[in-house]
Design a protein around this motif. Sequence first.
Motif, PDB file in Angstrom:
ATOM      1  N   ASP A   1       0.868  -1.179   0.000  1.00  0.00           N
ATOM      2  CA  ASP A   1       0.000   0.000   0.000  1.00  0.00           C
ATOM      3  C   ASP A   1       0.903   1.226   0.000  1.00  0.00           C
ATOM      4  O   ASP A   1       1.595   1.491   0.992  1.00  0.00           O
ATOM      5  CB  ASP A   1      -0.893  -0.012   1.238  1.00  0.00           C
ATOM      6  N   PRO A   2       0.933   2.000  -1.082  1.00  0.00           N
ATOM      7  CA  PRO A   2       1.870   3.124  -1.153  1.00  0.00           C
ATOM      8  C   PRO A   2       1.654   4.163  -0.072  1.00  0.00           C
ATOM      9  O   PRO A   2       2.611   4.788   0.396  1.00  0.00           O
ATOM     10  CB  PRO A   2       1.623   3.704  -2.550  1.00  0.00           C
ATOM     11  N   TYR A   3       0.410   4.370   0.352  1.00  0.00           N
ATOM     12  CA  TYR A   3       0.131   5.375   1.370  1.00  0.00           C
ATOM     13  C   TYR A   3       0.656   4.925   2.733  1.00  0.00           C
ATOM     14  O   TYR A   3       1.207   5.724   3.501  1.00  0.00           O
ATOM     15  CB  TYR A   3      -1.366   5.660   1.424  1.00  0.00           C
ATOM     16  N   VAL A   4       0.489   3.646   3.034  1.00  0.00           N
ATOM     17  CA  VAL A   4       1.053   3.098   4.264  1.00  0.00           C
ATOM     18  C   VAL A   4       2.581   3.134   4.201  1.00  0.00           C
ATOM     19  O   VAL A   4       3.254   3.513   5.173  1.00  0.00           O
ATOM     20  CB  VAL A   4       0.545   1.657   4.496  1.00  0.00           C
ATOM     21  N   LEU A   5       3.149   2.773   3.053  1.00  0.00           N
ATOM     22  CA  LEU A   5       4.610   2.733   2.928  1.00  0.00           C
ATOM     23  C   LEU A   5       5.234   4.115   3.098  1.00  0.00           C
ATOM     24  O   LEU A   5       6.339   4.237   3.634  1.00  0.00           O
ATOM     25  CB  LEU A   5       5.009   2.120   1.587  1.00  0.00           C
ATOM     26  N   LYS A   6       4.546   5.159   2.672  1.00  0.00           N
ATOM     27  CA  LYS A   6       5.066   6.517   2.878  1.00  0.00           C
ATOM     28  C   LYS A   6       5.194   6.812   4.373  1.00  0.00           C
ATOM     29  O   LYS A   6       6.199   7.381   4.823  1.00  0.00           O
ATOM     30  CB  LYS A   6       4.147   7.538   2.213  1.00  0.00           C
TER      31      LYS A   6
ATOM     32  N   GLY B   1       3.685  -9.866   2.940  1.00  0.00           N
ATOM     33  CA  GLY B   1       2.735  -9.859   1.827  1.00  0.00           C
ATOM     34  C   GLY B   1       3.392 -10.329   0.551  1.00  0.00           C
ATOM     35  O   GLY B   1       4.423 -11.016   0.574  1.00  0.00           O
ATOM     36  N   ASP B   2       2.791  -9.992  -0.565  1.00  0.00           N
ATOM     37  CA  ASP B   2       3.293 -10.388  -1.883  1.00  0.00           C
ATOM     38  C   ASP B   2       4.597  -9.636  -2.162  1.00  0.00           C
ATOM     39  O   ASP B   2       4.601  -8.424  -2.384  1.00  0.00           O
ATOM     40  CB  ASP B   2       2.239 -10.054  -2.943  1.00  0.00           C
ATOM     41  N   GLU B   3       5.699 -10.354  -2.159  1.00  0.00           N
ATOM     42  CA  GLU B   3       7.012  -9.711  -2.286  1.00  0.00           C
ATOM     43  C   GLU B   3       7.152  -8.934  -3.594  1.00  0.00           C
ATOM     44  O   GLU B   3       7.725  -7.834  -3.621  1.00  0.00           O
ATOM     45  CB  GLU B   3       8.127 -10.755  -2.190  1.00  0.00           C
TER      46      GLU B   3
ATOM     47  N   HIS C   1       7.605  -3.700  -5.994  1.00  0.00           N
ATOM     48  CA  HIS C   1       7.160  -2.762  -7.023  1.00  0.00           C
ATOM     49  C   HIS C   1       6.801  -1.413  -6.402  1.00  0.00           C
ATOM     50  O   HIS C   1       7.194  -0.350  -6.930  1.00  0.00           O
ATOM     51  CB  HIS C   1       5.956  -3.336  -7.766  1.00  0.00           C
ATOM     52  N   GLU C   2       6.071  -1.429  -5.295  1.00  0.00           N
ATOM     53  CA  GLU C   2       5.669  -0.180  -4.648  1.00  0.00           C
ATOM     54  C   GLU C   2       6.881   0.556  -4.078  1.00  0.00           C
ATOM     55  O   GLU C   2       6.979   1.786  -4.184  1.00  0.00           O
ATOM     56  CB  GLU C   2       4.644  -0.448  -3.539  1.00  0.00           C
ATOM     57  N   LEU C   3       7.813  -0.182  -3.476  1.00  0.00           N
ATOM     58  CA  LEU C   3       9.015   0.455  -2.926  1.00  0.00           C
ATOM     59  C   LEU C   3       9.837   1.106  -4.039  1.00  0.00           C
ATOM     60  O   LEU C   3      10.361   2.225  -3.871  1.00  0.00           O
ATOM     61  CB  LEU C   3       9.865  -0.576  -2.180  1.00  0.00           C
ATOM     62  N   GLN C   4       9.948   0.429  -5.160  1.00  0.00           N
ATOM     63  CA  GLN C   4      10.689   0.986  -6.290  1.00  0.00           C
ATOM     64  C   GLN C   4       9.990   2.220  -6.852  1.00  0.00           C
ATOM     65  O   GLN C   4      10.646   3.218  -7.182  1.00  0.00           O
ATOM     66  CB  GLN C   4      10.856  -0.077  -7.377  1.00  0.00           C
ATOM     67  N   ALA C   5       8.660   2.169  -6.945  1.00  0.00           N
ATOM     68  CA  ALA C   5       7.911   3.309  -7.467  1.00  0.00           C
ATOM     69  C   ALA C   5       8.064   4.534  -6.576  1.00  0.00           C
ATOM     70  O   ALA C   5       8.031   5.675  -7.066  1.00  0.00           O
ATOM     71  CB  ALA C   5       6.432   2.932  -7.599  1.00  0.00           C
ATOM     72  N   LEU C   6       8.255   4.303  -5.282  1.00  0.00           N
ATOM     73  CA  LEU C   6       8.437   5.403  -4.333  1.00  0.00           C
ATOM     74  C   LEU C   6       9.907   5.805  -4.181  1.00  0.00           C
ATOM     75  O   LEU C   6      10.220   6.733  -3.428  1.00  0.00           O
ATOM     76  CB  LEU C   6       7.874   4.998  -2.972  1.00  0.00           C
ATOM     77  N   HIS C   7      10.793   5.072  -4.871  1.00  0.00           N
ATOM     78  CA  HIS C   7      12.235   5.333  -4.830  1.00  0.00           C
ATOM     79  C   HIS C   7      12.810   5.149  -3.427  1.00  0.00           C
ATOM     80  O   HIS C   7      13.686   5.910  -2.993  1.00  0.00           O
ATOM     81  CB  HIS C   7      12.539   6.748  -5.360  1.00  0.00           C
TER      82      HIS C   7
ATOM     83  N   ASP D   1      14.780   2.700  -0.517  1.00  0.00           N
ATOM     84  CA  ASP D   1      15.861   1.722  -0.479  1.00  0.00           C
ATOM     85  C   ASP D   1      15.312   0.369  -0.031  1.00  0.00           C
ATOM     86  O   ASP D   1      15.001   0.185   1.155  1.00  0.00           O
ATOM     87  CB  ASP D   1      16.949   2.206   0.482  1.00  0.00           C
ATOM     88  N   ILE D   2      15.205  -0.556  -0.948  1.00  0.00           N
ATOM     89  CA  ILE D   2      14.623  -1.868  -0.634  1.00  0.00           C
ATOM     90  C   ILE D   2      15.448  -2.590   0.423  1.00  0.00           C
ATOM     91  O   ILE D   2      14.908  -3.335   1.256  1.00  0.00           O
ATOM     92  CB  ILE D   2      14.506  -2.717  -1.920  1.00  0.00           C
ATOM     93  N   LYS D   3      16.747  -2.355   0.439  1.00  0.00           N
ATOM     94  CA  LYS D   3      17.620  -3.029   1.403  1.00  0.00           C
ATOM     95  C   LYS D   3      17.312  -2.606   2.841  1.00  0.00           C
ATOM     96  O   LYS D   3      17.717  -3.297   3.781  1.00  0.00           O
ATOM     97  CB  LYS D   3      19.078  -2.729   1.071  1.00  0.00           C
ATOM     98  N   ALA D   4      16.618  -1.500   3.012  1.00  0.00           N
ATOM     99  CA  ALA D   4      16.282  -1.037   4.358  1.00  0.00           C
ATOM    100  C   ALA D   4      15.094  -1.791   4.950  1.00  0.00           C
ATOM    101  O   ALA D   4      14.765  -1.601   6.128  1.00  0.00           O
ATOM    102  CB  ALA D   4      15.979   0.459   4.325  1.00  0.00           C
ATOM    103  N   TYR D   5      14.471  -2.640   4.136  1.00  0.00           N
ATOM    104  CA  TYR D   5      13.252  -3.327   4.549  1.00  0.00           C
ATOM    105  C   TYR D   5      13.449  -4.837   4.582  1.00  0.00           C
ATOM    106  O   TYR D   5      14.076  -5.409   3.687  1.00  0.00           O
ATOM    107  CB  TYR D   5      12.108  -3.002   3.584  1.00  0.00           C
ATOM    108  N   GLN D   6      12.890  -5.451   5.609  1.00  0.00           N
ATOM    109  CA  GLN D   6      12.767  -6.912   5.628  1.00  0.00           C
ATOM    110  C   GLN D   6      11.426  -7.268   5.021  1.00  0.00           C
ATOM    111  O   GLN D   6      10.386  -6.752   5.448  1.00  0.00           O
ATOM    112  CB  GLN D   6      12.853  -7.448   7.054  1.00  0.00           C
ATOM    113  N   ILE D   7      11.431  -8.122   4.003  1.00  0.00           N
ATOM    114  CA  ILE D   7      10.195  -8.512   3.331  1.00  0.00           C
ATOM    115  C   ILE D   7       9.943  -9.994   3.571  1.00  0.00           C
ATOM    116  O   ILE D   7      10.827 -10.837   3.343  1.00  0.00           O
ATOM    117  CB  ILE D   7      10.258  -8.217   1.819  1.00  0.00           C
ATOM    118  N   VAL D   8       8.758 -10.315   4.048  1.00  0.00           N
ATOM    119  CA  VAL D   8       8.338 -11.709   4.266  1.00  0.00           C
ATOM    120  C   VAL D   8       7.301 -12.025   3.203  1.00  0.00           C
ATOM    121  O   VAL D   8       6.207 -11.448   3.199  1.00  0.00           O
ATOM    122  CB  VAL D   8       7.769 -11.897   5.681  1.00  0.00           C
ATOM    123  N   ASP D   9       7.633 -12.927   2.305  1.00  0.00           N
ATOM    124  CA  ASP D   9       6.771 -13.201   1.155  1.00  0.00           C
ATOM    125  C   ASP D   9       5.594 -14.099   1.527  1.00  0.00           C
ATOM    126  O   ASP D   9       5.792 -15.233   1.976  1.00  0.00           O
ATOM    127  CB  ASP D   9       7.603 -13.862   0.047  1.00  0.00           C
ATOM    128  N   GLU D  10       4.384 -13.593   1.374  1.00  0.00           N
ATOM    129  CA  GLU D  10       3.157 -14.376   1.541  1.00  0.00           C
ATOM    130  C   GLU D  10       2.072 -13.713   0.683  1.00  0.00           C
ATOM    131  O   GLU D  10       1.427 -12.759   1.104  1.00  0.00           O
ATOM    132  CB  GLU D  10       2.732 -14.444   3.005  1.00  0.00           C
TER     133      GLU D  10
END
Length: 294
Positions: free
Chosen positions: A27-32, A49-51, A56-62, A64-73
């Motif tokens: 959710d881009p609004y939550v991610l902001k 969530g869906d990795e 995609h949302e993190l990249q669209a917002l520019h 740093d993906i490395k700053a986030y831990q992503i759990v794929d589900e």
Amino acid sequence: MPKTIQDLIELAKNKPQKRLVVAVANDPYVLKAVEHARQVLNIKPILVGDEIAITHELQALHYDIKAYQIVDEPNGVLACKQAAYMIRQGEGDILMKGLIDTSILLKAVLDKEFGIRGPRRLSHITLLELKHYHKLLLLSDAAMNIAPDVELKKEIILNGVEVLHKIGIEKPNVGVIAAVEKVNPKMVATTDAQALIESHTDVSYQIGGPFGLDNAINKEAALHKGVNDPMAGEVDFLLMPAIEAGNILYKALMFLSDAKSASVVCGATHPIVLTSRADSDETKFNSIALAALL
């Protein structure tokens, strides 16, 4: 004692790092709001969530993906269960709703095997900073409990009082809100107020009412109406009679009065950030800050 939402944010900055687990995080609004909290509040974000969608949302917002831990589900229902279970297992400190229906997330929260059910019923609280009130004001319940009876209102009070204690208000004033200031057998909100006051024994807070909204928050209005309760005009906590009243007041203040707010769901073992889709990025960020203090 904090007087503004900014005071809460400053307090949260000085807290040890908190791990924020976001359920269905694409959710881009939550991610902001999460990115803002990561940079300002020493928050470690864990995105469940869906990795592919999250990336995609993190990249669209520019970001740093490395700053986030992503759990794929990819499955939303399972992502909520996974997020709640991570909190239960001690892998996170705060749960936050992403792009998922509230009912699905709350079902996961209350799941006996995976969830973070607490000793009391869940309730929603909002802390409000208002231009025409001299301190922060807590409002409950604007989002969860539809028509609480006296026993449920006692639990809602305890949830809200616990929040106020944790932000430094030692003995908050709880005002039981109704349409009138006198007990009327035909108006349940007033008889509930009477029952709550008569059964009150907890020295950690004071309670008064029934109050009309005006005399709960305005001493002059109380004096004009002959309301002599010393709490009048000094209420810290508005206990609303039903969800319609709480929800309408919250939205009126936010959209018509330029209020600032922070909201969480209380009563679970850990705080839950559960904001409306219509809430601004700022409100979502403020809510994370409040949760970090709890």
